[in-house]
Design a protein around this motif. Structure first.
Motif, PDB file in Angstrom:
ATOM      1  N   MET A 114       0.754  -1.149  -0.046  1.00  0.00           N
ATOM      2  CA  MET A 114      -0.130   0.098  -0.031  1.00  0.00           C
ATOM      3  C   MET A 114       1.197   1.239  -0.026  1.00  0.00           C
ATOM      4  N   VAL A 116       1.598   5.333   0.094  1.00  0.00           N
ATOM      5  CA  VAL A 116       1.044   6.497   0.769  1.00  0.00           C
ATOM      6  C   VAL A 116       1.781   7.569   0.065  1.00  0.00           C
ATOM      7  N   ALA A 165      -0.272   8.514   8.255  1.00  0.00           N
ATOM      8  CA  ALA A 165       0.518   7.349   7.923  1.00  0.00           C
ATOM      9  C   ALA A 165      -0.029   6.246   8.883  1.00  0.00           C
ATOM     10  N   VAL A 177      -3.288   4.603   8.347  1.00  0.00           N
ATOM     11  CA  VAL A 177      -3.060   3.690   7.236  1.00  0.00           C
ATOM     12  C   VAL A 177      -2.295   2.350   7.792  1.00  0.00           C
ATOM     13  N   ASP A 178      -0.911   2.561   8.362  1.00  0.00           N
ATOM     14  CA  ASP A 178      -0.404   1.445   8.530  1.00  0.00           C
ATOM     15  C   ASP A 178      -0.848   0.562   9.757  1.00  0.00           C
ATOM     16  N   ALA A 197      -3.434  -1.572   7.907  1.00  0.00           N
ATOM     17  CA  ALA A 197      -2.807  -2.245   6.872  1.00  0.00           C
ATOM     18  C   ALA A 197      -2.123  -3.607   7.418  1.00  0.00           C
ATOM     19  N   THR A 217       3.058  -1.065   4.200  1.00  0.00           N
ATOM     20  CA  THR A 217       2.797   0.308   3.900  1.00  0.00           C
ATOM     21  C   THR A 217       4.077   0.913   3.330  1.00  0.00           C
ATOM     22  N   ALA A 264      -7.209   2.975   4.202  1.00  0.00           N
ATOM     23  CA  ALA A 264      -6.675   1.652   4.168  1.00  0.00           C
ATOM     24  C   ALA A 264      -7.617   0.387   4.016  1.00  0.00           C
TER      25      ALA A 264
END
Length: 338
Positions: free
Chosen positions: A63, A65, A79, A82-83, A86, A93, A304
């Motif tokens: 993924m 970013v 971030a 997202v992580d 994910a 990520t 995500a």
């Protein structure tokens, strides 16, 4: 750990046959041969690489970013959102710094496509009337056609879903709060020149000042989204008295820079000048900065999830928008004007 060649030799098959079995290829192979290769691979402790599986399945658990400035804590919060999502789902990520350059974004999207990434997330804003935006939209379309899901966390015309808070409304609301405290002469330190995010936050400030019949006492200063830009803008105000009743910066980093300049000049905050920002980053909590909290972590986490949950056939789907709310956070850097 054994190599693919060793597995093939032990199973009595060619390397290509072993590769097709262990990467999930749809190439016709007998059940007996498939079972033998798998058994030998398990016995020897062989594991196919993620890249090999991606090349066969046309999808990886990667993924990307894309962030405008990797040292800006605004993007760190996104971030992390997202992580966290994910990594729990087995995805990796990759953080890519693009330095607010559309051409770099195009290159990174093409890289994500070549690596058959599961998705790419645009964390930063674009530019007003950007002549390179059609090329970026084309790169996004080509990536989505090959199964790479794309999500933007800012309003951009690049043909992908958007998950974002209303930055213009956030700027309006924090300005309205300053006006409600009795401040009439308010200076606004805007963000980097030409960016959509800069325009949105400036427009929110000016709209509120206009509705309060205070357009004549509104002041817009050139600035940026970093500490140094806020500090420099405040120093210009200090050098040209009288000071405004309040200073609003386009983000918390610049607001803290302005706050630092005022304190260095021994100007009482909030006794003489109130200071506020936008975003609600950790630095805002450390210095007691009044601000507007944007759901940055939630934006990253939702992006995500959208990539993980998306069906392959939806990769080229509609560019819908998911709006998120913001919240005013009054703290110690603002006070009622006496």
């Amino acid at each position: 750990m054994s190599s693919l060649a060793e597995v093939a030799k032990a199973a009595g098959v060619s390397v290509s046959t072993a590769s097709r079995v262990l990467t999930g290829s749809s190439h016709p192979i007998s059940a007996k041969t498939r079972a033998k290769v798998i058994a030998v691979a398990e016995e020897l402790g062989y594991s196919p690489s993620a890249l090999a599986r991606a090349l066969v399945s046309r999808s990886s658990r990667l993924m990307g970013v894309l962030v405008s400035d990797i040292v800006n804590p605004y993007f760190s919060v996104i971030a992390r959102g997202v992580d966290d999502v994910a990594s729990r789902a087995g995805y990796v990520t990759m953080l890519c710094n693009v330095d607010r350059r559309t051409t770099t974004e195009i290159t990174r999207v093409q890289t994500m496509r070549d690596y058959r990434a599961a998705g790419v997330i645009f964390a930063g804003s674009g530019y007003v009337d950007d002549p390179r935006e059609p090329a970026l939209a084309k790169a996004v379309r080509q990536a989505r056609e090959q199964g790479v899901h794309a999500v933007s966390l800012a309003h951009r015309d690049i043909g992908c879903p958007v998950i974002a808070a209303d930055a213009q409304a956030a700027a309006y609301d924090i300005t309205d709060y300053l006006v409600s405290l009795g401040h009439r002469r308010i200076a606004f330190i805007e963000g980097p020149e030409g960016m959509v995010a800069t325009r949105q936050r400036r427009d929110g400030f000016l709209a509120c000042m206009s509705n309060a019949d205070l357009t004549g006492s509104a002041q817009v200063l050139t600035g940026g989204f970093d500490f140094e830009a806020g500090h420099a803008a405040a120093m210009r105000l200090i050098a040209r008295p009288p000071l405004p009743d309040a200073i609003l910066a386009a983000n918390d980093e610049a607001a803290v820079g302005a706050l630092n300049a005022l304190r260095q000049a021994h100007i009482d905050v909030p006794g003489e000048v109130s200071v506020a920002g936008i975003d609600d980053l950790r630095v805002a909590r450390f210095v007691g900065l009044t601000t507007v909290s944007l759901p940055l972590y939630e934006m990253g986490a939702m992006a995500a999830r959208q990539i993980i949950d998306a069906a392959p056939e939806s990769a080229a789907g509609a560019a819908e928008t998911t709006p998120l709310s913001h919240r005013l956070i009054p703290r110690e850097t603002t006070a009622r004007r006496t």
